[in-house]
Write a protein that holds these residues in place. Structure first.
Motif, PDB file in Angstrom:
ATOM      1  N   GLN A 123      -0.486  22.624  -1.737  1.00  0.00           N
ATOM      2  CA  GLN A 123       0.216  23.807  -2.206  1.00  0.00           C
ATOM      3  C   GLN A 123      -0.341  25.053  -1.537  1.00  0.00           C
ATOM      4  OE1 GLN A 123       0.886  22.265  -6.765  1.00  0.00           O
ATOM      5  NE2 GLN A 123       1.256  24.422  -6.313  1.00  0.00           N
ATOM      6  N   MET A 124       0.515  25.680  -0.739  1.00  0.00           N
ATOM      7  CA  MET A 124       0.140  26.928  -0.102  1.00  0.00           C
ATOM      8  C   MET A 124       0.008  28.046  -1.133  1.00  0.00           C
ATOM      9  SD  MET A 124      -0.039  26.210   3.153  1.00  0.00           S
ATOM     10  CE  MET A 124       0.060  27.825   3.936  1.00  0.00           C
ATOM     11  N   SER A 125       0.815  27.948  -2.190  1.00  0.00           N
ATOM     12  CA  SER A 125       0.782  28.911  -3.287  1.00  0.00           C
ATOM     13  C   SER A 125       1.373  28.212  -4.504  1.00  0.00           C
ATOM     14  CB  SER A 125       1.589  30.167  -2.943  1.00  0.00           C
ATOM     15  OG  SER A 125       2.974  29.853  -2.836  1.00  0.00           O
ATOM     16  N   GLY A 126       1.510  28.937  -5.593  1.00  0.00           N
ATOM     17  CA  GLY A 126       2.108  28.345  -6.776  1.00  0.00           C
ATOM     18  C   GLY A 126       3.559  27.987  -6.589  1.00  0.00           C
ATOM     19  N   ASN A 127       4.200  28.539  -5.543  1.00  0.00           N
ATOM     20  CA  ASN A 127       5.625  28.302  -5.327  1.00  0.00           C
ATOM     21  C   ASN A 127       5.942  27.467  -4.090  1.00  0.00           C
ATOM     22  OD1 ASN A 127       5.490  31.480  -6.407  1.00  0.00           O
ATOM     23  ND2 ASN A 127       6.931  30.161  -7.480  1.00  0.00           N
ATOM     24  N   TRP A 128       4.956  27.204  -3.252  1.00  0.00           N
ATOM     25  CA  TRP A 128       5.241  26.609  -1.951  1.00  0.00           C
ATOM     26  C   TRP A 128       4.276  25.465  -1.680  1.00  0.00           C
ATOM     27  CZ3 TRP A 128       4.181  29.279   3.394  1.00  0.00           C
ATOM     28  CH2 TRP A 128       4.814  28.537   4.412  1.00  0.00           C
ATOM     29  N   SER A 129       4.816  24.333  -1.268  1.00  0.00           N
ATOM     30  CA  SER A 129       3.970  23.172  -0.994  1.00  0.00           C
ATOM     31  C   SER A 129       4.510  22.377   0.190  1.00  0.00           C
ATOM     32  CB  SER A 129       3.886  22.259  -2.222  1.00  0.00           C
ATOM     33  OG  SER A 129       5.146  21.668  -2.495  1.00  0.00           O
ATOM     34  N   PHE A 130       3.621  21.562   0.760  1.00  0.00           N
ATOM     35  CA  PHE A 130       3.961  20.572   1.777  1.00  0.00           C
ATOM     36  C   PHE A 130       3.533  19.201   1.264  1.00  0.00           C
ATOM     37  CE2 PHE A 130       3.654  24.479   4.179  1.00  0.00           C
ATOM     38  CZ  PHE A 130       4.672  24.371   5.123  1.00  0.00           C
ATOM     39  N   TYR A 131       4.233  18.165   1.708  1.00  0.00           N
ATOM     40  CA  TYR A 131       3.853  16.817   1.288  1.00  0.00           C
ATOM     41  C   TYR A 131       4.078  15.839   2.434  1.00  0.00           C
ATOM     42  CZ  TYR A 131       8.903  16.181   0.671  1.00  0.00           C
ATOM     43  OH  TYR A 131      10.253  16.134   0.871  1.00  0.00           O
ATOM     44  N   ALA A 132       3.432  14.678   2.317  1.00  0.00           N
ATOM     45  CA  ALA A 132       3.617  13.596   3.279  1.00  0.00           C
ATOM     46  C   ALA A 132       3.395  12.277   2.562  1.00  0.00           C
ATOM     47  CB  ALA A 132       2.657  13.731   4.460  1.00  0.00           C
ATOM     48  N   GLU A 133       4.033  11.229   3.097  1.00  0.00           N
ATOM     49  CA  GLU A 133       3.926   9.925   2.448  1.00  0.00           C
ATOM     50  C   GLU A 133       4.022   8.802   3.463  1.00  0.00           C
ATOM     51  OE1 GLU A 133       6.430   7.343  -0.844  1.00  0.00           O
ATOM     52  OE2 GLU A 133       7.423   8.229   0.879  1.00  0.00           O
ATOM     53  N   TYR A 134       3.200   7.774   3.235  1.00  0.00           N
ATOM     54  CA  TYR A 134       3.416   6.462   3.843  1.00  0.00           C
ATOM     55  C   TYR A 134       3.467   5.462   2.692  1.00  0.00           C
ATOM     56  CZ  TYR A 134       2.525   1.913   5.857  1.00  0.00           C
ATOM     57  OH  TYR A 134       2.622   0.591   6.191  1.00  0.00           O
TER      58      TYR A 134
ATOM     59  N   PRO B 115       0.820  -1.211   0.000  1.00  0.00           N
ATOM     60  CA  PRO B 115       0.000   0.000   0.000  1.00  0.00           C
ATOM     61  C   PRO B 115       0.852   1.258   0.000  1.00  0.00           C
ATOM     62  CG  PRO B 115       0.115  -0.872   2.215  1.00  0.00           C
ATOM     63  CD  PRO B 115       0.899  -1.827   1.346  1.00  0.00           C
ATOM     64  N   ALA B 116       0.279   2.345  -0.458  1.00  0.00           N
ATOM     65  CA  ALA B 116       0.940   3.652  -0.418  1.00  0.00           C
ATOM     66  C   ALA B 116      -0.122   4.727  -0.252  1.00  0.00           C
ATOM     67  CB  ALA B 116       1.752   3.905  -1.687  1.00  0.00           C
ATOM     68  N   LEU B 117       0.238   5.798   0.430  1.00  0.00           N
ATOM     69  CA  LEU B 117      -0.650   6.939   0.612  1.00  0.00           C
ATOM     70  C   LEU B 117       0.207   8.192   0.607  1.00  0.00           C
ATOM     71  CD1 LEU B 117      -3.479   8.114   1.226  1.00  0.00           C
ATOM     72  CD2 LEU B 117      -2.929   7.858   3.661  1.00  0.00           C
TER      73      LEU B 117
END
Length: 760
Positions: free
Chosen positions: A519-530, A512-514
């Motif tokens: 994206q806070m804006s066109g230039n800034w993002s956060f991500y997370a993964e399992y 499995p994967a999640l």
């Protein structure tokens, strides 16, 4: 093999299949009207816009950048950095060595030998994937890779290093510790021919030519890229020469507005003398670059330690759309023919320190041979081997807009057939069979045979995932992948036991994967993964009595990662934190008293945690500052030491590019590490290696020639290891000198290179 035929070993079949495919593409495909750009090989553009990623931006100049679309740490090395900084013979291993948490050095000089101890967050070669245009490749026996036998820097359009198992669509032999995704160079829209050459230390030479057809309107807008490279070097290590010829072709043909057909073919011919390193005593007496010798009376004579390797790689790709369904399919084959390979029985015995003989003098230690029942106590023993395999497979990817998101699904299937042999020989008698060094209690023709094996690996990985667009700026992507591995053998002499073996074993696992990206804006993002990773047991798990492996479980990882990315015109920045739980680790154990072979069991595991940061800051016109930092910790359940896993890595340096002048000077530091438990050293906890810093300098100037026959020219100068660090940094497992001391490698000394190219 005849030099002029090496690149055509399978190409005639691939060409026939390619022509048939072009002729049979469904006619209704040409009736679609959406823009071809949606199916080109250039890849998806960064949503932050061309001003943030285009020429002159921090991302464009950066040795490693990340996209705001990332769902886990993926460090991208662009073509600009490769073109300006890669040495003449560089492979992907040399190029990615600048990245955080990665350790890689070629001990014979850049591209002049397969790298020793390439490590990604502590995962070694065989514990992560390497792909080319999305196609996984490697040896089926242990999933490792021959970096000098496939793609050269001149044909690489970019490399993405995925620091985890990826989402469900990430396929490969070892979706375990990450993926090194090598991308081919795309054909140019304008016609151009480049002739280039490089000359460097250790008699290093590269001559090559690249041809771009441009957009051939008379042939339906087809485009062709073709290159040939001839590379040779004596190498840093004594008598460690290499010769390499490489031919690469990429052809693209659009069919209508919605279909693109791609044909890629590569042929590589490699001849090399294989250095094994030297003990500290040998280095002290003969220099840190001592390895092979020119003395035919020693086992480390370069003529007794050489490889002849021919390899090829081909695929036919089709990208198209049927209604709302996008399809991307690649039918491929690749091969590796190591035939023959020669090595001294114990190459480290090249110098008898007790008599003080210098390299290249007679009187060196030998163990003698037995040929036809007659003993030859002064003859030179050695081995001849072959390893020939071919993989054939297909990679199908499909996607369709569905509801508030996109459904991605597909499958990868691969079959690799492998023939492996190794025999004991007498070099003094022109390779006569030597039964005096037999490993197993066999008789007749098999008395000198160490292995005679036929094996195959069948791999199947279907996957499905749904990219749910929660909001315009927020995606959540759950997915599942099913992994199936099957090994089969039909061996007259099975390595490890010497007995015949005919059998098979298969393993399966659902992964499995999640992932999510906000994206806070066109230039800034956060991500997370399992995500969960998986690696089937290696071939060596069959090197034991009866080769029964049913009790072994696949090795697995569970990966947790979070991070952030900023991608603007003047700054590309990313940071991540990770934790990896490695379970069901396969370790060797004794098979019992009097039993030949090594047995294995699932025991313990490893917990990894750490993080990376990287940034390229364009702080002035044409001038940027690049830096990165990797922090890697681990703990093992059995207290063992992992090989080549530094606690920290770091890089820092300026880059200047005004379109004509280019310059960079980047330092890469690698922290202290060990050869790993079981590789000697105090309490068998490995050989300790201290930290080191390598500084590389690159400068070039591109100018209009004013000549009628040439448009532009470029001259360049490179210095690798500017401050001439020659620290001992790696260990050759399984080999010692005559006194039982381990063989080691030092960092190659300062290397100079000048480059010339002319564009027509």
């Amino acid at each position: 093999m005849n030099r002029h035929k090496f690149a055509l070993r399978v190409s005639h079949r691939a060409v026939i299949a390619f022509i048939a495919l072009v002729e049979t593409v469904p006619a209704n495909a040409a009736d679609q009207t959406y823009d071809l750009g949606a199916v080109t090989t250039a890849g998806e553009s960064d949503s932050s816009g061309s001003s943030a990623t285009g020429k002159g931006s921090a991302t464009y100049e950066s040795p490693s950048s990340m996209s705001v679309k990332a769902t886990e740490p993926v460090f991208n090395v662009g073509q600009q950095y490769i073109d300006q900084n890669a040495s003449a013979g560089s492979n992907y291993t040399d190029i990615i060595s600048i990245l955080p948490s990665i350790v890689s050095v070629d001990p014979n000089g850049p591209g002049m030998m397969e790298t020793q101890a390439l490590s990604i967050r502590g995962f070694q070669d065989g514990q992560y994937n390497v792909t080319f245009d999305g196609i996984p490749w490697g040896d089926s026996n242990d999933f490792t890779h021959h970096s000098t036998s496939y793609f050269m820097a001149q044909d690489i359009g970019g490399i993405g290093v995925d620091m985890g198992p990826g989402d469900a669509s990430n396929i490969g032999y070892s979706t375990f510790g990450g993926t090194v995704a090598v991308k081919s160079r795309d054909p140019m829209g304008a016609a151009q021919t480049d002739m280039f050459s490089s000359f460097g230390s250790w008699n290093t030479r590269l001559l090559g030519v690249q041809f771009n057809s441009g957009n051939m309107q008379n042939y339906g807008d087809a485009m062709l890229y073709l290159s040939y490279k001839d590379f040779s070097s004596d190498g840093y290590l004594t008598d460690g020469a290499q010769k390499r010829q490489n031919l690469f072709m990429k052809f693209e043909k659009p069919l209508g507005n919605d279909t693109l057909v791609t044909f890629v073919a590569m042929g590589n011919k490699l001849q090399q003398n294989v250095p094994y390193g030297a003990s500290l005593q040998q280095m002290a007496q003969y220099g840190k670059n001592y390895s092979l010798s020119a003395n035919p009376l020693s086992q480390n004579y370069y003529g007794y330690n050489n490889d002849n390797i021919t390899s090829d790689f081909e695929y036919i790709g089709v990208k198209t759309r049927f209604g709302s369904l996008d399809l991307d399919n690649k039918l491929y084959t690749y091969a590796y023919y190591h035939d023959p390979g020669l090595n001294g029985l114990q190459p480290g015995y090249g110098t008898n320190l007790s008599t003080g003989n210098a390299p290249g003098t007679p009187g060196l230690a030998v163990t003698g041979t037995v040929v036809g029942g007659v003993a030859y106590p002064n003859d030179i023993p050695g081995q001849t081997m072959t390893m020939n395999y071919r993989s054939v497979g297909d990679l199908l990817r499909m996607s369709e807009l569905m509801g508030p998101g996109k459904l991605d699904f597909g499958a990868w299937i691969d079959v690799q057939n492998n023939n492996r042999s190794q025999s004991e020989i007498d070099f003094s008698l022109n390779g006569a069979p030597n039964s005096g060094n037999q490993i197993y209690a066999t008789s007749g023709n098999l008395a000198y045979t160490d292995r005679l094996m036929v094996d195959s690996l069948t791999t199947l990985q279907p996957y499905v995932q749904y990219e749910w667009k929660v909001r315009d700026n927020w995606t959540v992507t759950p997915g599942l992948k099913y992994s199936y591995f099957d090994r089969s053998f039909n061996s007259l002499v099975q390595q490890g036991t010497g007995a015949p073996y005919d059998g098979s074993q298969s393993w399966t696992k659902v992964l499995p994967a999640l992932t999510t990206n906000y994206q806070m804006s066109g230039n800034w993002s956060f991500y997370a993964e399992y995500a969960e990773g998986f690696m089937a047991p290696n071939m060596n798990n069959f090197y034991k009595p009866n080769a029964q492996t049913g009790t072994l479980q696949p090795q697995s990882t569970k990966n947790y990662q979070v991070g952030t990315v900023w991608s603007g015109h003047d700054l590309n920045f990313s940071a991540d934190l990770y934790r990896i739980d490695f379970t069901d680790k396969i370790s060797s154990i004794s098979c019992g008293v009097g039993v030949i072979g090594t047995c294995f069991t699932n025991i313990g595991g490893v917990r990894y945690d750490g993080g990376e940061m990287q940034a390229t800051w364009k702080f002035a016109k044409n001038t940027s500052l690049y830096g990165n930092l990797g922090i890697n910790n681990y703990s093992t359940s059995d207290g063992s030491v992992l090989p080549y896993t530094p606690h920290t890595t770091a890089a820092l340096g300026p880059i200047y590019d005004d379109g004509s002048w280019y310059g960079s000077m980047i330092a890469k530091e690698v922290g202290a590490r060990s050869s790993g438990t079981g590789n000697g050293g105090p309490n068998n906890n490995g050989i300790a290696f201290g930290s080191y810093t390598l500084v590389d300098l690159n400068a070039s100037y591109k100018f209009d020639t004013g000549w009628n026959w040439a448009k532009k020219a470029q001259v360049g100068f490179q210095v690798n290891n500017l401050f001439n660090r020659t620290d001992i940094y790696a260990y050759t497992s399984g080999f010692t000198d005559i006194n039982g001391n381990p063989l080691l490698f030092g960092l190659p000394e300062r290397y100079y290179q000048v480059n010339f190219s002319v564009m027509f």
